[in-house]
Scaffold this active site. Structure first.
Site, short mmCIF file in Angstrom:
data_model
loop_
_atom_site.label_atom_id
_atom_site.label_comp_id
_atom_site.label_asym_id
_atom_site.label_seq_id
_atom_site.Cartn_x
_atom_site.Cartn_y
_atom_site.Cartn_z
N ASP A 9 1.27 -0.83 0.10
CA ASP A 9 -0.07 0.18 -0.10
C ASP A 9 0.79 1.27 -0.24
O ASP A 9 1.97 1.38 0.00
CB ASP A 9 -0.65 0.03 1.50
CG ASP A 9 -1.48 1.20 1.25
OD1 ASP A 9 -2.78 1.74 0.27
OD2 ASP A 9 -1.56 1.94 2.32
N SER A 10 0.31 2.36 0.07
CA SER A 10 0.97 3.61 0.12
C SER A 10 1.87 4.07 1.56
O SER A 10 2.94 5.09 1.75
CB SER A 10 0.22 4.93 -0.04
OG SER A 10 -0.45 5.39 0.36
N TYR A 41 -0.83 8.03 -2.63
CA TYR A 41 -0.97 7.87 -4.12
C TYR A 41 -2.32 8.10 -4.51
O TYR A 41 -2.44 8.27 -6.01
CB TYR A 41 -1.67 5.79 -3.93
CG TYR A 41 -0.33 5.05 -4.16
CD1 TYR A 41 1.11 5.88 -4.16
CD2 TYR A 41 -0.70 3.75 -3.64
CE1 TYR A 41 2.44 4.76 -4.44
CE2 TYR A 41 0.31 3.33 -3.87
CZ TYR A 41 1.85 3.36 -3.38
OH TYR A 41 3.36 2.48 -3.66
N GLY A 42 -2.92 8.60 -3.46
CA GLY A 42 -5.01 9.00 -4.26
C GLY A 42 -4.64 10.11 -4.97
O GLY A 42 -5.30 10.42 -5.83
N CYS A 72 -4.76 -1.74 -1.42
CA CYS A 72 -4.84 -0.58 -1.71
C CYS A 72 -6.09 -0.41 -3.31
O CYS A 72 -5.93 -0.82 -4.33
CB CYS A 72 -3.33 0.19 -2.25
SG CYS A 72 -3.52 1.98 -3.12
N CYS A 177 -10.83 2.16 0.68
CA CYS A 177 -9.41 2.88 1.02
C CYS A 177 -9.26 2.24 2.03
O CYS A 177 -10.40 2.12 3.76
CB CYS A 177 -8.94 4.44 1.76
SG CYS A 177 -7.47 4.83 2.34
N THR A 178 -7.87 1.43 1.99
CA THR A 178 -7.61 0.68 2.95
C THR A 178 -7.30 1.69 4.59
O THR A 178 -7.20 1.22 5.88
CB THR A 178 -6.20 -0.52 2.82
OG1 THR A 178 -5.26 0.14 2.12
CG2 THR A 178 -6.91 -1.10 2.29
N HIS A 179 -6.66 2.86 4.91
CA HIS A 179 -5.98 3.41 5.95
C HIS A 179 -7.72 3.75 6.94
O HIS A 179 -7.82 3.63 7.37
CB HIS A 179 -5.75 5.26 4.90
CG HIS A 179 -4.97 4.99 4.96
ND1 HIS A 179 -4.27 4.79 3.30
CD2 HIS A 179 -3.63 4.69 6.00
CE1 HIS A 179 -2.57 4.52 3.76
NE2 HIS A 179 -1.92 5.22 4.97
N1 DGL Z 1 -4.52 2.95 1.15
C1 DGL Z 1 -5.10 3.22 -0.30
C2 DGL Z 1 -6.28 2.98 -0.79
O1 DGL Z 1 -7.14 2.00 -0.45
C3 DGL Z 1 -4.27 4.71 -0.64
C4 DGL Z 1 -4.28 6.03 0.32
C5 DGL Z 1 -3.15 6.65 -0.41
O2 DGL Z 1 -1.86 6.59 -0.44
O3 DGL Z 1 -3.86 8.24 -1.19
O4 DGL Z 1 -6.53 4.11 -1.07
#
Ligand code: DGL
Length: 245
Positions: A9-10, A41-42, A72, A177-179
């Site tokens: 992931d990022s 990444y977004g 991600c 988003c996994t975060h």
């Molecule tokens: N955790 C990521 C996702 O599921 C990316 C978050 C990011 O870096 O913007 O989209």
């Protein structure tokens, strides 16, 4: 045979997926990469995303990984087919189909999808859900303020309340988003929340050989190690190492 599973992931978001799959399948070997150097990444273009992912895939292949879990949503919604075309000799599991499968099982009819700018722009969740059941109402909202707040361990409550205020008719939220699994306690408890981890656990099942012995985990970040380790310790109870890709 033991699998060697690469997860990335990022940043720390994908650790929510790693934690869940390790809990279910502790006898596999795992390598995790948090690409913090390139976070978020977004806000990146498709070309940039493909370049970052390729560096990580090339490393995984050098390490003889046989399954890659793209933990991600942003990567999966923008460059999943490019990656499956480019890396044909490795099994690739993405979070989007896994999350849609989990959502459909819940039988909900008014869902809000929240995710990064790039994920929501791709409209992938709406397209996939509607192709299964066109009667489901799908609302989509980019919530780009959340990832930086989560990574910097800042307060998210007011930001979430503001984002969600207009949506009083929904019965479920896809955490696209996994975060976001790290902050789900700040979201209204009366609504069904669907995260990226549960579906990945089901998708991995077919590869798992229950006979193998206890596995291992290595976690790396491409960014600042001390900051990463604060949350890595909280989530995984272990330290990461720095990696240059
Ligand atoms: N955790 C990521 C996702 O599921 C990316 C978050 C990011 O870096 O913007 O989209």
């Amino acid at each position: 045979m033991k699998n060697k599973i690469g997860v990335f992931d990022s940043g720390i978001g994908g650790l929510t997926v790693l934690k869940e799959i390790y809990k279910h399948y502790p006898n596999e070997d795992y390598i995790y990469i948090g690409d913090n150097k390139n976070l978020p990444y977004g806000e990146k273009t498709k070309e940039q995303l493909l370049m970052y992912a390729s560096k990580i895939f090339d490393y995984f292949i050098k390490e003889k990984v046989n399954i890659v879990v793209i933990a991600c949503n942003t990567m999966c919604s923008n460059v999943f087919s490019e990656l499956t075309n480019k890396y044909k000799n490795v099994n690739i599991i993405g979070v989007i189909d896994a999350t849609v499968d989990s959502f459909i099982k819940e039988n909900k009819s008014n869902v809000l999808v929240i995710g990064t700018t790039a994920t929501i722009k791709s409209n992938i969740y709406e397209k996939k859900i509607k192709s299964i059941n066109s009667n489901i109402n799908v609302y989509s909202l980019p919530t780009p303020k959340l990832v930086p707040l989560i990574e910097n361990m800042e307060d998210v409550k007011d930001t979430i309340d503001e984002y969600l205020k207009p949506y009083d008719n929904i019965d479920s939220i896809i955490l696209g988003c996994t975060h976001y699994k790290l902050i789900d306690k700040y979201i209204n408890k009366n609504i069904k929340l669907i995260n990226s981890s549960d579906g990945v656990v089901s998708k991995l099942k077919e590869y798992i050989n229950t006979d193998s012995k206890k596995g291992s985990i290595k976690i790396y970040t491409t960014g600042a190690l001390n900051e990463f380790n604060i949350l890595c310790n909280k989530i995984m109870n272990m330290n990461a190492e720095f990696i240059e890709l």
